[in-house]
Design a protein around this motif. Structure first.
Motif, short mmCIF file in Angstrom:
data_model
loop_
_atom_site.label_atom_id
_atom_site.label_comp_id
_atom_site.label_asym_id
_atom_site.label_seq_id
_atom_site.Cartn_x
_atom_site.Cartn_y
_atom_site.Cartn_z
N GLU A 71 -30.66 1.91 -10.23
CA GLU A 71 -29.42 1.16 -10.01
C GLU A 71 -28.33 1.59 -10.99
OE1 GLU A 71 -27.80 -3.48 -10.14
OE2 GLU A 71 -29.70 -2.94 -11.09
N ALA A 72 -28.70 1.75 -12.27
CA ALA A 72 -27.72 2.16 -13.29
C ALA A 72 -27.14 3.53 -12.98
CB ALA A 72 -28.39 2.17 -14.67
N CYS A 73 -27.98 4.45 -12.53
CA CYS A 73 -27.52 5.80 -12.19
C CYS A 73 -26.63 5.80 -10.96
CB CYS A 73 -28.72 6.71 -11.96
SG CYS A 73 -29.71 7.01 -13.44
N TYR A 74 -27.11 5.14 -9.90
CA TYR A 74 -26.38 5.16 -8.63
C TYR A 74 -25.01 4.48 -8.76
CZ TYR A 74 -25.34 4.88 -3.67
OH TYR A 74 -24.73 5.02 -2.44
N LEU A 75 -24.99 3.37 -9.44
CA LEU A 75 -23.74 2.62 -9.62
C LEU A 75 -22.69 3.49 -10.30
CD1 LEU A 75 -22.61 -0.22 -9.09
CD2 LEU A 75 -23.47 -0.90 -11.34
N SER A 76 -23.09 4.17 -11.36
CA SER A 76 -22.16 5.01 -12.12
C SER A 76 -21.75 6.26 -11.35
CB SER A 76 -22.80 5.39 -13.46
OG SER A 76 -21.90 6.10 -14.25
N SER A 77 -22.72 6.94 -10.73
CA SER A 77 -22.41 8.16 -9.96
C SER A 77 -21.47 7.86 -8.80
CB SER A 77 -23.69 8.79 -9.42
OG SER A 77 -24.52 9.25 -10.44
N SER A 78 -21.75 6.77 -8.09
CA SER A 78 -20.93 6.44 -6.92
C SER A 78 -19.50 6.08 -7.33
CB SER A 78 -21.57 5.33 -6.09
OG SER A 78 -21.84 4.21 -6.87
N LYS A 79 -19.35 5.40 -8.48
CA LYS A 79 -18.01 5.07 -8.99
C LYS A 79 -17.24 6.33 -9.37
CE LYS A 79 -18.60 0.38 -10.86
NZ LYS A 79 -18.78 -0.37 -12.12
N ALA A 80 -17.93 7.27 -10.05
CA ALA A 80 -17.28 8.52 -10.46
C ALA A 80 -16.82 9.32 -9.25
CB ALA A 80 -18.24 9.35 -11.32
N ILE A 81 -17.67 9.35 -8.22
CA ILE A 81 -17.33 10.10 -7.01
C ILE A 81 -16.17 9.42 -6.28
CG2 ILE A 81 -18.21 10.68 -4.70
CD1 ILE A 81 -20.94 11.23 -6.18
N GLU A 82 -16.18 8.11 -6.24
CA GLU A 82 -15.08 7.37 -5.61
C GLU A 82 -13.75 7.68 -6.33
OE1 GLU A 82 -13.87 2.67 -4.99
OE2 GLU A 82 -15.97 3.18 -5.40
N LEU A 83 -13.80 7.72 -7.66
CA LEU A 83 -12.61 8.02 -8.44
C LEU A 83 -12.14 9.46 -8.23
CD1 LEU A 83 -10.56 6.91 -10.46
CD2 LEU A 83 -12.14 7.54 -12.30
N ALA A 84 -13.09 10.39 -8.14
CA ALA A 84 -12.74 11.79 -7.90
C ALA A 84 -12.07 11.96 -6.54
CB ALA A 84 -13.99 12.67 -7.99
N LYS A 85 -12.58 11.26 -5.54
CA LYS A 85 -11.97 11.33 -4.21
C LYS A 85 -10.56 10.73 -4.22
CE LYS A 85 -16.26 11.43 -1.52
NZ LYS A 85 -17.21 10.65 -0.70
N LYS A 86 -10.39 9.67 -4.96
CA LYS A 86 -9.09 9.00 -5.04
C LYS A 86 -8.04 9.88 -5.75
CE LYS A 86 -6.89 4.91 -7.10
NZ LYS A 86 -7.12 3.69 -7.92
N THR A 87 -8.47 10.58 -6.81
CA THR A 87 -7.52 11.33 -7.63
C THR A 87 -7.46 12.83 -7.29
OG1 THR A 87 -9.24 11.69 -9.30
CG2 THR A 87 -7.79 9.77 -9.59
#
Length: 447
Positions: free
Chosen positions: A214-230
């Motif tokens: 859960e700790a890994c997935y939560l962080s990875s998915s947030k980083a990817i979401e931010l990369a897509k946004k920016t």
């Protein structure tokens, strides 16, 4: 004076093919690759590679060589010696040293250290923090490997936990942003629960439950979401869960990907069952997890969702590792044994030699725009590794080159042996002996 080496009768593994041929090295460059090369000069050194395989040297995109400030564990000289013994001819080192590599001045100081002591080609990641965006914007993309952000705490306390700063960094740089993804709040909560149950001496096998999927997935998915946004160019380091692999694609060529992923040797080799015998020796962040996770990582590696294999070489002393769970640091030494461990997986039918080369040499070169390395091509730097696939040897204290003096592979017998390593056309390692030859160069990038 021209220095020439002719490697004859090698089985050359390059760009998805294996073919028998010769390679002529002139000074630091591969001069010629052909079925058969003959030279008349008596000054040419000839190496008969009959029966051996020739690989482009591994480019390890994630190591911690502990210099400056943590040199009781390791230093650039000792660990780069171990790297060339392990077939790694170029490394990219991380910023969580002491002092941290978070200013241009400290970055250049590390380059000066490496110029004097490295046995393998070198570059460094620049560390992003909550307050150094001005320094990040001054970086020359042609002379630095990229930017490293810790989105989960690790050695060196470089956690970037301000979401506004994080978004600004992602939006402001064209450099590859490499991230360590573990959600800190989740880990803190899990750790507190385990301390409540066990005290400080938590069983080591609880590590993957504390630093959880859960700790890994939560962080990875947030980083990817931010990369897509920016629109940022994001590279996610050391995936450790099958679930995270679902976040990545294999539908486009690597050169066109904006979001890429890496897996490390230990997550491809060990599972949570190994904590019982290996204990803190396999305590890494992110944690080694389940058999199902390991198989999921293999699947994603082979189908192209994971692009690169690295080591996350991060040595600690025996004394440090012998502490109880809450005091034992995470990380372990891997550069000397990573490539032969992959070759062991080849022997077991898990991966082809061509795929090993793709993930350890070609893809890191593409992903980081490394200039003229990662391939066996005319005009490229002669970073080469010659391997005997049928020459077993056992890892023991007598042949470990890490300054820390131990390996999680101790007692393991590998079928394959690296016999020669060339860095920039010079023989730097030959049959268990690192030669007193420093031929390394600073990596440059075609950006």
């Amino acid at each position: 004076m021209t220095n020439q080496i002719l490697i004859k009768n090698a089985k050359i593994v390059n760009e998805g093919e294996i073919f028998e041929g010769d390679i002529l090295i002139e000074n630091d460059i591969i001069k010629e690759v052909d079925d058969s090369i003959s030279v008349k000069s008596a000054d040419v050194k000839v190496i008969d590679a009959e029966g051996k395989y020739l690989f482009p040297g591994m480019i390890d995109d994630q190591v911690h060589f502990r210099e400056p400030g943590l040199t009781h564990k390791a230093n650039i000289e000792t660990e780069s010696k171990a790297a060339v013994a392990g077939g790694i001819t170029s490394f990219i080192e991380m910023p969580n040293t002491n002092p941290q590599t978070t200013t241009i001045e400290k970055l250049e100081e590390k380059f000066e250290m490496a110029a004097k002591s490295a046995y393998a080609n070198y570059s460094f990641m620049f560390g992003g923090t909550n307050d150094n965006l001005d320094e990040i914007l001054k970086l020359d993309p042609k002379s630095v490997a990229g930017l490293k952000l810790f989105l989960g705490s690790s050695t060196g306390n470089m956690l970037v936990d301000d979401p506004n700063v994080l978004e600004k960094i992602f939006a402001s740089t064209d450099l590859v942003i490499s991230v360590h993804c573990e959600d800190e709040d989740t880990i803190r909560k899990n750790l507190a629960e385990h301390i409540k149950e066990y005290g400080e001496d938590i069983p080591m096998e609880k590590h993957p439950i504390i630093r959880s999927e859960e700790a890994c997935y939560l962080s990875s998915s947030k980083a990817i979401e931010l990369a897509k946004k920016t629109g940022a160019r994001l590279h996610v380091f050391h995936l450790s869960t099958a679930k995270e692999t679902e976040l990545f694609t294999n539908k486009i060529p690597l050169k066109d990907k904006k979001i890429t992923a890496e897996v490390c040797i230990h997550h491809l080799w060990f599972t949570d069952k190994d904590y019982k015998t290996k204990g803190s020796r396999i305590k890494w962040n992110p944690a080694v997890k389940t058999e199902n996770d390991k198989e999921g990582l293999w699947k994603a590696l082979l189908d192209g969702r994971i692009d690169v294999i690295a080591t996350d070489h991060a040595p600690h002393t025996d004394e440090e590792k012998e502490n109880i769970y809450t005091k034992a640091p995470s990380g372990g030494p891997l550069v000397q044994h990573a490539f032969v461990a992959l070759l062991e997986m080849y022997h077991k039918g898990k991966i082809s030699l061509e795929q090993i080369v793709q993930k350890t040499a070609h893809n890191p070169a593409i992903l980081f725009d490394v200039e003229k390395r990662g391939y066996i091509k005319e005009g490229y730097y002669a970073d080469l590794v010659l391997v005997d696939l049928q020459n077993p040897w056992t890892v023991n204290k007598g042949n470990i080159l890490y300054k820390c003096g131990w390996s999680p592979f101790e007692g393991n017998t590998f079928k394959s042996r690296i016999t020669h390593t060339f860095v920039n056309g010079q023989l730097v390692y030959n049959n268990f002996k690192v030669l007193d030859v420093k031929a390394a160069k600073r990596l440059t990038f075609t950006r």
